[in-house]
Scaffold this motif. Structure first.
Motif, PDB file in Angstrom:
ATOM      1  N   LEU A   1      49.105-123.768 -23.494  1.00 55.64           N
ATOM      2  CA  LEU A   1      49.421-122.356 -23.339  1.00 55.64           C
ATOM      3  C   LEU A   1      48.163-121.505 -23.431  1.00 55.64           C
ATOM      4  CD1 LEU A   1      52.567-122.199 -25.650  1.00 55.64           C
ATOM      5  CD2 LEU A   1      52.498-122.560 -23.167  1.00 55.64           C
ATOM      6  N   GLU A   2      48.149-120.430 -22.633  1.00 57.41           N
ATOM      7  CA  GLU A   2      47.051-119.485 -22.745  1.00 57.41           C
ATOM      8  C   GLU A   2      47.582-118.071 -22.656  1.00 57.41           C
ATOM      9  OE1 GLU A   2      44.123-120.082 -19.683  1.00 57.41           O
ATOM     10  OE2 GLU A   2      45.630-120.312 -18.144  1.00 57.41           O
ATOM     11  N   LEU A   3      46.927-117.175 -23.390  1.00 56.76           N
ATOM     12  CA  LEU A   3      47.316-115.781 -23.435  1.00 56.76           C
ATOM     13  C   LEU A   3      46.744-115.066 -22.216  1.00 56.76           C
ATOM     14  CD1 LEU A   3      48.705-113.612 -25.204  1.00 56.76           C
ATOM     15  CD2 LEU A   3      46.465-113.204 -26.239  1.00 56.76           C
ATOM     16  N   MET A   4      47.593-114.333 -21.515  1.00 55.70           N
ATOM     17  CA  MET A   4      47.169-113.582 -20.336  1.00 55.70           C
ATOM     18  C   MET A   4      47.392-112.101 -20.603  1.00 55.70           C
ATOM     19  SD  MET A   4      46.356-116.062 -18.265  1.00 55.70           S
ATOM     20  CE  MET A   4      46.389-115.564 -16.570  1.00 55.70           C
ATOM     21  N   VAL A   5      46.532-111.268 -20.034  1.00 58.26           N
ATOM     22  CA  VAL A   5      46.664-109.825 -20.165  1.00 58.26           C
ATOM     23  C   VAL A   5      46.744-109.240 -18.768  1.00 58.26           C
ATOM     24  CG1 VAL A   5      45.586-107.706 -21.010  1.00 58.26           C
ATOM     25  CG2 VAL A   5      45.340-109.821 -22.305  1.00 58.26           C
ATOM     26  N   SER A   6      47.809-108.487 -18.507  1.00 54.51           N
ATOM     27  CA  SER A   6      47.956-107.883 -17.185  1.00 54.51           C
ATOM     28  C   SER A   6      47.711-106.383 -17.220  1.00 54.51           C
ATOM     29  CB  SER A   6      49.360-108.164 -16.626  1.00 54.51           C
ATOM     30  OG  SER A   6      50.338-107.601 -17.468  1.00 54.51           O
ATOM     31  N   TYR A   7      47.444-105.841 -18.421  1.00 56.72           N
ATOM     32  CA  TYR A   7      47.171-104.418 -18.561  1.00 56.72           C
ATOM     33  C   TYR A   7      45.840-104.105 -17.898  1.00 56.72           C
ATOM     34  CZ  TYR A   7      45.451-100.169 -20.781  1.00 56.72           C
ATOM     35  OH  TYR A   7      44.905 -98.941 -20.999  1.00 56.72           O
ATOM     36  N   HIS A   8      45.785-103.014 -17.192  1.00 56.51           N
ATOM     37  CA  HIS A   8      44.522-102.554 -16.619  1.00 56.51           C
ATOM     38  C   HIS A   8      44.583-101.045 -16.484  1.00 56.51           C
ATOM     39  CE1 HIS A   8      46.562-102.064 -12.750  1.00 56.51           C
ATOM     40  NE2 HIS A   8      47.125-103.217 -13.012  1.00 56.51           N
ATOM     41  N   PRO A   9      43.412-100.386 -16.393  1.00 56.07           N
ATOM     42  CA  PRO A   9      43.404 -98.922 -16.336  1.00 56.07           C
ATOM     43  C   PRO A   9      43.906 -98.407 -14.991  1.00 56.07           C
ATOM     44  CG  PRO A   9      41.195 -99.764 -16.038  1.00 56.07           C
ATOM     45  CD  PRO A   9      42.071-100.947 -16.367  1.00 56.07           C
ATOM     46  N   LYS A  10      44.388 -97.160 -15.022  1.00 56.19           N
ATOM     47  CA  LYS A  10      44.790 -96.513 -13.785  1.00 56.19           C
ATOM     48  C   LYS A  10      43.530 -96.148 -13.022  1.00 56.19           C
ATOM     49  CE  LYS A  10      48.819 -94.526 -15.999  1.00 56.19           C
ATOM     50  NZ  LYS A  10      49.436 -93.319 -16.530  1.00 56.19           N
ATOM     51  N   GLY A  11      43.515 -96.471 -11.751  1.00 56.88           N
ATOM     52  CA  GLY A  11      42.343 -96.146 -10.942  1.00 56.88           C
ATOM     53  C   GLY A  11      41.163 -97.041 -11.247  1.00 56.88           C
ATOM     54  N   GLN A  12      40.054 -96.773 -10.593  1.00 56.70           N
ATOM     55  CA  GLN A  12      38.855 -97.591 -10.778  1.00 56.70           C
ATOM     56  C   GLN A  12      37.633 -96.744 -11.116  1.00 56.70           C
ATOM     57  OE1 GLN A  12      38.892-101.000 -10.728  1.00 56.70           O
ATOM     58  NE2 GLN A  12      41.086-100.687 -10.643  1.00 56.70           N
ATOM     59  N   ARG A  13      37.843 -95.562 -11.688  1.00 59.59           N
ATOM     60  CA  ARG A  13      36.716 -94.724 -12.076  1.00 59.59           C
ATOM     61  C   ARG A  13      35.953 -95.401 -13.204  1.00 59.59           C
ATOM     62  NH1 ARG A  13      39.253 -90.194 -14.364  1.00 59.59           N
ATOM     63  NH2 ARG A  13      37.156 -89.543 -14.885  1.00 59.59           N
ATOM     64  N   VAL A  14      34.641 -95.298 -13.168  1.00 57.16           N
ATOM     65  CA  VAL A  14      33.799 -95.965 -14.165  1.00 57.16           C
ATOM     66  C   VAL A  14      34.167 -95.526 -15.584  1.00 57.16           C
ATOM     67  CG1 VAL A  14      31.425 -96.225 -15.015  1.00 57.16           C
ATOM     68  CG2 VAL A  14      31.916 -96.410 -12.564  1.00 57.16           C
ATOM     69  N   PRO A  15      34.383 -94.242 -15.874  1.00 57.78           N
ATOM     70  CA  PRO A  15      34.763 -93.876 -17.251  1.00 57.78           C
ATOM     71  C   PRO A  15      36.071 -94.543 -17.705  1.00 57.78           C
ATOM     72  CG  PRO A  15      34.089 -91.922 -16.046  1.00 57.78           C
ATOM     73  CD  PRO A  15      34.180 -93.047 -15.046  1.00 57.78           C
ATOM     74  N   ASP A  16      37.030 -94.694 -16.770  1.00 56.42           N
ATOM     75  CA  ASP A  16      38.285 -95.365 -17.106  1.00 56.42           C
ATOM     76  C   ASP A  16      38.047 -96.835 -17.421  1.00 56.42           C
ATOM     77  OD1 ASP A  16      39.680 -93.010 -16.674  1.00 56.42           O
ATOM     78  OD2 ASP A  16      40.192 -93.532 -14.602  1.00 56.42           O
ATOM     79  N   LEU A  17      37.194 -97.485 -16.621  1.00 59.04           N
ATOM     80  CA  LEU A  17      36.899 -98.898 -16.841  1.00 59.04           C
ATOM     81  C   LEU A  17      36.174 -99.122 -18.176  1.00 59.04           C
ATOM     82  CD1 LEU A  17      35.759 -99.938 -13.253  1.00 59.04           C
ATOM     83  CD2 LEU A  17      37.858-100.613 -14.424  1.00 59.04           C
ATOM     84  N   VAL A  18      35.244 -98.216 -18.522  1.00 52.69           N
ATOM     85  CA  VAL A  18      34.519 -98.334 -19.789  1.00 52.69           C
ATOM     86  C   VAL A  18      35.482 -98.166 -20.964  1.00 52.69           C
ATOM     87  CG1 VAL A  18      32.751 -97.257 -21.259  1.00 52.69           C
ATOM     88  CG2 VAL A  18      32.284 -97.664 -18.818  1.00 52.69           C
ATOM     89  N   GLU A  19      36.381 -97.174 -20.877  1.00 48.68           N
ATOM     90  CA  GLU A  19      37.370 -96.973 -21.944  1.00 48.68           C
ATOM     91  C   GLU A  19      38.268 -98.196 -22.080  1.00 48.68           C
ATOM     92  OE1 GLU A  19      41.174 -94.135 -23.046  1.00 48.68           O
ATOM     93  OE2 GLU A  19      39.757 -93.453 -21.519  1.00 48.68           O
ATOM     94  N   TRP A  20      38.681 -98.755 -20.961  1.00 56.18           N
ATOM     95  CA  TRP A  20      39.526 -99.956 -20.964  1.00 56.18           C
ATOM     96  C   TRP A  20      38.791-101.133 -21.602  1.00 56.18           C
ATOM     97  CZ3 TRP A  20      38.848-104.395 -17.697  1.00 56.18           C
ATOM     98  CH2 TRP A  20      39.892-105.334 -17.794  1.00 56.18           C
ATOM     99  N   ALA A  21      37.507-101.302 -21.240  1.00 56.18           N
ATOM    100  CA  ALA A  21      36.713-102.397 -21.799  1.00 56.18           C
ATOM    101  C   ALA A  21      36.592-102.254 -23.320  1.00 56.18           C
ATOM    102  CB  ALA A  21      35.328-102.433 -21.152  1.00 56.18           C
ATOM    103  N   ARG A  22      36.420-101.031 -23.803  1.00 54.12           N
ATOM    104  CA  ARG A  22      36.346-100.808 -25.259  1.00 54.12           C
ATOM    105  C   ARG A  22      37.664-101.184 -25.940  1.00 54.12           C
ATOM    106  NH1 ARG A  22      33.141 -95.474 -24.214  1.00 54.12           N
ATOM    107  NH2 ARG A  22      31.023 -96.227 -24.540  1.00 54.12           N
ATOM    108  N   GLU A  23      38.786-100.794 -25.310  1.00 57.78           N
ATOM    109  CA  GLU A  23      40.092-101.144 -25.872  1.00 57.78           C
ATOM    110  C   GLU A  23      40.264-102.662 -25.945  1.00 57.78           C
ATOM    111  OE1 GLU A  23      43.331 -99.294 -23.760  1.00 57.78           O
ATOM    112  OE2 GLU A  23      42.383 -97.319 -23.886  1.00 57.78           O
TER     113      GLU A  23
END
Length: 146
Positions: free
Chosen positions: A115-137
């Motif tokens: 078994l492996e844990l999968m994550v399907s959550y991702h930020p809305k859109g692809q703006r760099v600030p959104d991606l950075v916030e998502w990466a921190r989370e």
């Protein structure tokens, strides 16, 4: 010591457990109360939806879904076994957006190694600030997860 369970051929009448009006299966009890007695458990009221005909099932009972997954009965109801195995391994419930994947594709092979844990959550859109916030989370939640 309790008297041995006896099987009566007559199935006429109603269960002798108080407030149970189901038909007798054996030993003057309905199928659900008879199963409790057969397993040496204390007889308890049956609380199921009136249209459910599967009867009472003890904790830990396993069944198979039409899609090949194994379900297990827990204190909180039925759960897929691979989810229960992963939650026990993690020591917590799965977060929203998390799922459990069978590495070898065999849906009833619920060994933790498979078994492996999968994550399907991702930020809305692809703006760099959104991606950075998502990466921190993600880093805050999982850290050095391996």
């Amino acid at each position: 010591m309790d008297a041995p369970i006896t099987h009566h051929k007559s199935t006429k009448g109603r269960c002798e457990f108080s407030d149970c009006d189901r038909k007798i299966k054996a030993d003057r009890l309905c199928a659900s109360h008879y199963e409790q007695k057969r397993q040496g458990l204390e007889l308890t009221p049956i609380k199921v939806h009136p249209s459910f005909s599967g009867g009472w099932k003890p904790l830990g009972t396993k069944t198979r879904t039409p899609h090949g997954y194994v379900r297990i009965k827990t204190d909180h109801g039925w759960i897929r076994e691979h989810t229960a195995v992963m939650e026990k391994h993690l020591g917590r419930k799965l977060y929203q957006g998390e799922s459990v994947h069978h590495r070898n594709g065999i849906r009833d092979d619920n060994r933790i190694e498979n078994l492996e844990l999968m994550v399907s959550y991702h930020p809305k859109g692809q703006r760099v600030p959104d991606l950075v916030e998502w990466a921190r989370e993600i880093l805050e939640r999982y850290g050095e997860f391996t």
